[in-house]
Motif scaffolding. Structure first.
Motif, PDB file in Angstrom:
ATOM      1  N   GLY A  50      48.674 109.643  93.853  1.00 58.81           N
ATOM      2  CA  GLY A  50      48.542 109.062  95.187  1.00 58.81           C
ATOM      3  C   GLY A  50      47.195 109.385  95.818  1.00 58.81           C
ATOM      4  O   GLY A  50      46.548 108.519  96.418  1.00 58.81           O
ATOM      5  N   ALA A  51      46.752 110.634  95.685  1.00 55.27           N
ATOM      6  CA  ALA A  51      45.440 111.014  96.220  1.00 55.27           C
ATOM      7  C   ALA A  51      44.316 110.279  95.504  1.00 55.27           C
ATOM      8  O   ALA A  51      43.337 109.847  96.138  1.00 55.27           O
ATOM      9  N   ALA A  52      44.437 110.108  94.190  1.00 51.83           N
ATOM     10  CA  ALA A  52      43.402 109.404  93.437  1.00 51.83           C
ATOM     11  C   ALA A  52      43.332 107.938  93.841  1.00 51.83           C
ATOM     12  O   ALA A  52      42.236 107.367  93.978  1.00 51.83           O
ATOM     13  N   VAL A  53      44.484 107.306  94.038  1.00 46.94           N
ATOM     14  CA  VAL A  53      44.497 105.900  94.464  1.00 46.94           C
ATOM     15  C   VAL A  53      43.845 105.754  95.834  1.00 46.94           C
ATOM     16  O   VAL A  53      43.039 104.846  96.069  1.00 46.94           O
ATOM     17  N   TYR A  54      44.158 106.669  96.745  1.00 45.72           N
ATOM     18  CA  TYR A  54      43.548 106.586  98.076  1.00 45.72           C
ATOM     19  C   TYR A  54      42.039 106.774  98.006  1.00 45.72           C
ATOM     20  O   TYR A  54      41.271 105.991  98.593  1.00 45.72           O
ATOM     21  N   LEU A  55      41.589 107.805  97.293  1.00 48.54           N
ATOM     22  CA  LEU A  55      40.159 108.096  97.251  1.00 48.54           C
ATOM     23  C   LEU A  55      39.365 107.011  96.527  1.00 48.54           C
ATOM     24  O   LEU A  55      38.217 106.724  96.885  1.00 48.54           O
ATOM     25  N   GLN A  56      39.973 106.386  95.536  1.00 50.29           N
ATOM     26  CA  GLN A  56      39.239 105.421  94.729  1.00 50.29           C
ATOM     27  C   GLN A  56      39.348 103.997  95.262  1.00 50.29           C
ATOM     28  O   GLN A  56      38.401 103.213  95.133  1.00 50.29           O
ATOM     29  N   GLU A  57      40.482 103.646  95.865  1.00 54.26           N
ATOM     30  CA  GLU A  57      40.718 102.258  96.243  1.00 54.26           C
ATOM     31  C   GLU A  57      40.683 102.008  97.753  1.00 54.26           C
ATOM     32  O   GLU A  57      40.424 100.889  98.173  1.00 54.26           O
ATOM     33  N   VAL A 140      39.099 100.909  85.092  1.00 50.95           N
ATOM     34  CA  VAL A 140      39.696  99.568  85.096  1.00 50.95           C
ATOM     35  C   VAL A 140      38.624  98.568  85.507  1.00 50.95           C
ATOM     36  O   VAL A 140      37.962  98.756  86.540  1.00 50.95           O
ATOM     37  N   PRO A 141      38.406  97.498  84.757  1.00 52.41           N
ATOM     38  CA  PRO A 141      37.348  96.533  85.104  1.00 52.41           C
ATOM     39  C   PRO A 141      37.555  95.940  86.493  1.00 52.41           C
ATOM     40  O   PRO A 141      38.678  95.608  86.894  1.00 52.41           O
ATOM     41  N   ASP A 142      36.465  95.783  87.227  1.00 51.36           N
ATOM     42  CA  ASP A 142      36.544  95.238  88.579  1.00 51.36           C
ATOM     43  C   ASP A 142      36.947  93.768  88.567  1.00 51.36           C
ATOM     44  O   ASP A 142      37.431  93.241  89.583  1.00 51.36           O
ATOM     45  N   SER A 143      36.759  93.098  87.444  1.00 52.62           N
ATOM     46  CA  SER A 143      37.146  91.683  87.364  1.00 52.62           C
ATOM     47  C   SER A 143      38.655  91.507  87.533  1.00 52.62           C
ATOM     48  O   SER A 143      39.108  90.467  88.028  1.00 52.62           O
ATOM     49  N   ILE A 144      39.439  92.508  87.124  1.00 53.31           N
ATOM     50  CA  ILE A 144      40.893  92.424  87.304  1.00 53.31           C
ATOM     51  C   ILE A 144      41.239  92.438  88.788  1.00 53.31           C
ATOM     52  O   ILE A 144      42.093  91.662  89.254  1.00 53.31           O
ATOM     53  N   ARG A 145      40.573  93.268  89.551  1.00 53.76           N
ATOM     54  CA  ARG A 145      40.812  93.304  90.995  1.00 53.76           C
ATOM     55  C   ARG A 145      40.401  91.985  91.639  1.00 53.76           C
ATOM     56  O   ARG A 145      41.133  91.429  92.484  1.00 53.76           O
ATOM     57  N   GLN A 146      39.244  91.476  91.266  1.00 57.14           N
ATOM     58  CA  GLN A 146      38.762  90.245  91.866  1.00 57.14           C
ATOM     59  C   GLN A 146      39.671  89.057  91.526  1.00 57.14           C
ATOM     60  O   GLN A 146      39.899  88.177  92.367  1.00 57.14           O
ATOM     61  N   GLY A 152      45.355  85.558  95.973  1.00 55.97           N
ATOM     62  CA  GLY A 152      46.018  85.885  97.227  1.00 55.97           C
ATOM     63  C   GLY A 152      46.768  87.197  97.258  1.00 55.97           C
ATOM     64  O   GLY A 152      47.518  87.446  98.207  1.00 55.97           O
ATOM     65  N   ALA A 153      46.602  88.058  96.279  1.00 54.39           N
ATOM     66  CA  ALA A 153      47.296  89.348  96.276  1.00 54.39           C
ATOM     67  C   ALA A 153      46.672  90.286  97.297  1.00 54.39           C
ATOM     68  O   ALA A 153      45.464  90.253  97.549  1.00 54.39           O
ATOM     69  N   THR A 154      47.508  91.114  97.914  1.00 52.90           N
ATOM     70  CA  THR A 154      47.003  92.133  98.820  1.00 52.90           C
ATOM     71  C   THR A 154      46.415  93.280  98.011  1.00 52.90           C
ATOM     72  O   THR A 154      46.557  93.353  96.786  1.00 52.90           O
ATOM     73  N   ARG A 155      45.766  94.202  98.707  1.00 50.94           N
ATOM     74  CA  ARG A 155      45.169  95.335  98.004  1.00 50.94           C
ATOM     75  C   ARG A 155      46.242  96.182  97.323  1.00 50.94           C
ATOM     76  O   ARG A 155      46.065  96.626  96.188  1.00 50.94           O
ATOM     77  N   TRP A 156      47.376  96.424  98.021  1.00 50.85           N
ATOM     78  CA  TRP A 156      48.423  97.235  97.417  1.00 50.85           C
ATOM     79  C   TRP A 156      49.056  96.519  96.221  1.00 50.85           C
ATOM     80  O   TRP A 156      49.371  97.152  95.216  1.00 50.85           O
ATOM     81  N   GLN A 157      49.265  95.203  96.324  1.00 49.65           N
ATOM     82  CA  GLN A 157      49.804  94.461  95.180  1.00 49.65           C
ATOM     83  C   GLN A 157      48.851  94.518  93.991  1.00 49.65           C
ATOM     84  O   GLN A 157      49.287  94.629  92.836  1.00 49.65           O
ATOM     85  N   HIS A 162      48.314  95.745  88.872  1.00 50.20           N
ATOM     86  CA  HIS A 162      47.230  95.523  87.915  1.00 50.20           C
ATOM     87  C   HIS A 162      46.421  96.783  87.627  1.00 50.20           C
ATOM     88  O   HIS A 162      46.159  97.084  86.462  1.00 50.20           O
ATOM     89  N   VAL A 163      46.026  97.506  88.675  1.00 54.17           N
ATOM     90  CA  VAL A 163      45.151  98.658  88.451  1.00 54.17           C
ATOM     91  C   VAL A 163      45.915  99.803  87.812  1.00 54.17           C
ATOM     92  O   VAL A 163      45.495 100.354  86.782  1.00 54.17           O
ATOM     93  N   LEU A 164      47.045 100.188  88.403  1.00 51.42           N
ATOM     94  CA  LEU A 164      47.798 101.324  87.868  1.00 51.42           C
ATOM     95  C   LEU A 164      48.323 101.092  86.449  1.00 51.42           C
ATOM     96  O   LEU A 164      48.235 101.993  85.614  1.00 51.42           O
ATOM     97  N   PRO A 165      48.891  99.918  86.130  1.00 47.86           N
ATOM     98  CA  PRO A 165      49.321  99.724  84.730  1.00 47.86           C
ATOM     99  C   PRO A 165      48.189  99.845  83.723  1.00 47.86           C
ATOM    100  O   PRO A 165      48.384 100.386  82.630  1.00 47.86           O
TER     101      PRO A 165
END
Length: 260
Positions: A50-57, A140-146, A152-157, A162-165
Motif C-alpha cells: 500500500g505504501a509503495a502504491v501511494y509513493l509511486q502512483e 511496469v511499462p507506462d504504456s499500460i497505464r496510458q 476511461g479507467a480511473t487511476r485506482w482501476q 493492470h499495474v499490480l498484476p
C-alpha cells in the motif's frame, strides 16, 4: 574410538527442547519461526505494498514525499537491534494490553509473546518490502497505464487491474526474500523476549516462543560437545528453511510471469 553419528533425523524435527542433548529437538523453535514469518508477512506485505502504491502512483513530487522516500531508504540499513528496542518499547510495553492478549481475556501472558516478535520482524522488513514493491511497480511499462486511461479507467482501476498484476511477480519475490532475512535475525528476538529454553509449542499469537536462531545461539553457548553437534544440525534446518523460502519466491515469480 571415533564414532560417527547423524543428529539430523526425523525425530530431531519432531521433538521439543530438552535439557539433555540426545533427547533435544527443534520442533518448538521451528514452529516459533513459522509463527514469526506468518505474522510478519501478514503485517508487512499489505502495509508495504500500500505504501509503495501511494509513493509511486499517487504521491506528488514535493519536499515531504521526497523526505519520506529518503527515510524509507535509510531505514532499510538500520541495524536490527534498533528495531528490537523499538519493538520492546512499543509492542511489549506500550501495547501490552493487545500483544499479551489481555484485551481478549488472556490472563497468563505478558507482552513478550510471538505477536510482539512477529510485529517487530514486520517492521524490520517493512522498508525492504516497500522498496522492492516500488521497483516492481516502476518496472511496469507506462504504456499500460496510458492505455487504461485511454479507455476511461480511473487511476485506482488502472493500478488494481493492470499495474499490480504485472508487478506481482517482483513484489512477491522481494517480499519473500525480505522474510528470509527476518528468519535469520537473532538480536531483535532477544530484546523482545524470546525464551532460550521452552518445551511448549506456540499455540497462538499470545504464546511464549523461541526461534531457530535463538535455539542455535543457546546450544552453541553450552560447554558440552553434544549440544554443539545438535546446534550444527539446527543450522542445517535453518538453511533448508531459508532455501525453501527462496525457492518459493522463484516459483511464484515464474508462475505469475507466465500468467501475465
Amino acid at each position: 574410538r571415533l564414532e560417527f553419528r547423524s543428529w539430523l533425523t526425523p525425530r530431531f524435527l519432531t521433538t521439543p527442547m530438552s535439557s539433555r542433548a540426545e533427547f533435544a529437538g527443534v520442533r518448538t523453535a521451528l514452529l516459533g519461526s513459522m509463527w514469526l514469518v506468518g505474522i510478519a508477512i501478514a503485517f508487512a506485505l499489505p502495509v508495504g505494498v500500500g505504501a509503495a502504491v501511494y509513493l509511486q502512483e499517487y504521491a506528488r513530487k514535493n519536499f515531504i514525499n521526497r523526505l519520506i522516500q529518503t527515510n524509507i531508504n535509510n531505514l532499510a540499513g538500520v541495524p536490527s537491534i534498533v528495531y528490537g528496542m523499538l519493538g520492546l518499547a512499543i509492542f511489549v510495553r506500550v501495547m501490552a494490553t493487545l500483544t499479551s492478549g489481555a484485551m481478549f481475556g488472556v490472563t497468563d501472558s505478558n507482552g513478550r509473546t510471538v505477536l510482539s516478535a512477529g510485529l517487530t520482524m514486520g517492521i524490520l522488513v517493512l522498508p525492504l518490502v516497500i522498496i522492492n514493491a516500488q521497483e516492481a511497480i516502476k518496472a511496469v511499462p507506462d504504456s499500460i497505464r496510458q492505455a487504461a486511461f485511454g479507455v476511461g479507467a480511473t487511476r485506482w482501476q488502472t493500478v488494481w487491474s493492470h499495474v499490480l498484476p504485472n508487478a506481482l511477480p517482483g513484489i512477491l519475490t522481494g517480499s519473500i526474500l525480505a522474510m528470509s532475512r527476518a528468519v535469520g535475525e537473532t538480536a531483535p528476538l532477544i530484546v523482545v523476549g524470546a525464551s532460550t529454553f521452552i518445551s511448549v509449542d506456540p499455540s497462538g499469537p499470545f504464546s511464549k516462543f523461541t526461534a531457530l536462531p535463538i535455539q542455535i545461539y543457546q546450544w552453541t553457548s553450552r560447554a558440552q560437545g553434544e549440544f554443539h553437534a545438535i546446534a550444527a544440525a539446527a543450522i542445517i534446518v535453518l538453511l533448508v528453511l531459508l532455501l525453501t523460502l527462496n525457492a518459493t519466491a522463484i516459483l511464484l515469480r515464474n508462475r505469475f510471469q507466465r500468467r501475465y
